[in-house]
Design a protein around this motif. Structure first.
Motif, PDB file in Angstrom:
ATOM      1  N   VAL A   1     -12.073  51.362 -37.146  1.00 18.62           N
ATOM      2  CA  VAL A   1     -12.746  50.096 -37.435  1.00 18.62           C
ATOM      3  C   VAL A   1     -12.319  49.522 -38.787  1.00 18.62           C
ATOM      4  N   GLN A   2     -12.271  50.329 -39.815  1.00 15.66           N
ATOM      5  CA  GLN A   2     -12.042  49.791 -41.157  1.00 15.66           C
ATOM      6  C   GLN A   2     -10.675  49.113 -41.323  1.00 15.66           C
ATOM      7  N   PRO A   3      -9.554  49.711 -40.885  1.00 17.77           N
ATOM      8  CA  PRO A   3      -8.273  48.991 -41.016  1.00 17.77           C
ATOM      9  C   PRO A   3      -8.215  47.698 -40.199  1.00 17.77           C
ATOM     10  N   ILE A   4      -8.786  47.733 -38.980  1.00 14.60           N
ATOM     11  CA  ILE A   4      -8.759  46.525 -38.147  1.00 14.60           C
ATOM     12  C   ILE A   4      -9.671  45.457 -38.747  1.00 14.60           C
ATOM     13  N   MET A   5     -10.829  45.856 -39.254  1.00 18.34           N
ATOM     14  CA  MET A   5     -11.739  44.887 -39.876  1.00 18.34           C
ATOM     15  C   MET A   5     -11.095  44.248 -41.103  1.00 18.34           C
ATOM     16  N   ALA A   6     -10.401  45.053 -41.901  1.00 16.26           N
ATOM     17  CA  ALA A   6      -9.720  44.506 -43.076  1.00 16.26           C
ATOM     18  C   ALA A   6      -8.638  43.512 -42.662  1.00 16.26           C
ATOM     19  N   ALA A   7      -7.937  43.812 -41.561  1.00 13.12           N
ATOM     20  CA  ALA A   7      -6.906  42.887 -41.072  1.00 13.12           C
ATOM     21  C   ALA A   7      -7.525  41.588 -40.578  1.00 13.12           C
ATOM     22  N   PHE A   8      -8.669  41.671 -39.898  1.00 13.55           N
ATOM     23  CA  PHE A   8      -9.357  40.455 -39.431  1.00 13.55           C
ATOM     24  C   PHE A   8      -9.798  39.603 -40.620  1.00 13.55           C
ATOM     25  N   GLU A   9     -10.320  40.252 -41.658  1.00 13.00           N
ATOM     26  CA  GLU A   9     -10.810  39.511 -42.827  1.00 13.00           C
ATOM     27  C   GLU A   9      -9.674  38.838 -43.593  1.00 13.00           C
ATOM     28  N   ALA A  10      -8.450  39.369 -43.453  1.00 16.95           N
ATOM     29  CA  ALA A  10      -7.308  38.807 -44.174  1.00 16.95           C
ATOM     30  C   ALA A  10      -6.584  37.724 -43.384  1.00 16.95           C
ATOM     31  N   LEU A  11      -7.087  37.404 -42.193  1.00 17.96           N
ATOM     32  CA  LEU A  11      -6.423  36.376 -41.379  1.00 17.96           C
ATOM     33  C   LEU A  11      -6.450  35.026 -42.092  1.00 17.96           C
ATOM     34  N   PRO A  12      -5.347  34.282 -42.065  1.00 19.48           N
ATOM     35  CA  PRO A  12      -5.355  32.928 -42.643  1.00 19.48           C
ATOM     36  C   PRO A  12      -6.238  32.005 -41.815  1.00 19.48           C
ATOM     37  N   THR A  13      -7.316  31.536 -42.409  1.00 19.84           N
ATOM     38  CA  THR A  13      -8.301  30.751 -41.645  1.00 19.84           C
ATOM     39  C   THR A  13      -7.708  29.451 -41.102  1.00 19.84           C
ATOM     40  N   GLN A  14      -6.718  28.878 -41.822  1.00 17.76           N
ATOM     41  CA  GLN A  14      -6.166  27.614 -41.349  1.00 17.76           C
ATOM     42  C   GLN A  14      -5.419  27.787 -40.029  1.00 17.76           C
TER      43      GLN A  14
END
Length: 230
Positions: A111-124
């Protein structure tokens, strides 16, 4: 298979790899929606759920194993509930118990690596896909997953490696049954208890080499997938 001029018992190795592969596949399926849910949660309750998911990182494996035995015992509510659907086996001291224990114990490593990757997604980029009226599943599999691939790959590798090295939980939930639940870590413990140091050294050396290779792969993967290196 031989190592250090003597044969190596491959049964614990094959069982360990099988349990690690099954657990990793299950965790990717259930860990991805959990990671997405946590990454997008704006409530203060996120702290509680993050702590709950990360609990296996700090909880002694024997404590987790003890409560799993209580929860999964043949007369427990979970087993009785499954019997309503025709389940006739048991959830402990077999391969099923090993997988259940591994899934729960390795959950934060997925969960933690995937969650960190989701949070780093470019919102634009995600917002642009949304304005094109793409459905959520289309956006998720064509935009979000490719952008978060580093988190998925690191999570999968760490989960597999962590499952391979488990000891306390799998011993508590699966026991030490030769040919059925004896994984590599349990086999090493068993050999040491029996003063069979040569056999313990063989398996320990394999685990050491495996751990070094996994860490090298993760670091190389992180370098390769860093922005600007594509």
């Amino acid at each position: 298979m031989s190592l250090l001029d003597s044969a190596v018992d491959t049964a614990p190795i094959l069982l360990t790899l099988e349990v690690a592969a099954i657990s990793t596949a299950i965790l990717l399926l259930i860990g991805t929606p959990i990671a997405w849910w946590l990454a997008n949660m704006r409530s203060n309750a996120r702290i509680f759920f993050e702590a709950l998911v990360s609990l296996p990182l700090v909880l002694p494996p024997t404590v987790l194993g003890f409560y799993l035995i209580i929860a999964l015992n043949p007369n427990g509510e979970i087993t009785q509930f499954l019997r309503l659907f025709g389940f006739t086996g048991q959830l402990t001291f077999n391969k099923t118990g090993l997988v259940i224990g591994s899934v729960i114990y390795s959950l934060p490593f997925t969960v933690q690596p995937i969650m960190a990757a989701f949070e780093a997604l470019p919102t634009q980029v995600v917002d642009a896909a949304r304005t094109m009226r793409a459905s959520f599943l289309d956006r998720f599999f064509t935009v979000i997953v490719p952008l978060a691939r580093q988190g998925f790959l690191v999570g999968a590798v760490l989960t597999f490696a962590h499952t391979v090295g488990e000891f306390g939980v799998v011993l508590m939930v699966g026991g030490n049954i030769e040919g059925q639940t004896r994984t590599v870590s349990i086999a090493i413990f068993d050999h040491v208890e029996s003063f069979e140091y040569a056999a313990a050294h063989q398996l320990s050396l394999l685990m050491l080499l495996f751990s070094v290779l996994v860490l090298m792969f993760v670091y190389a993967l992180n370098r390769k997938l860093q922005p600007g290196r594509d």
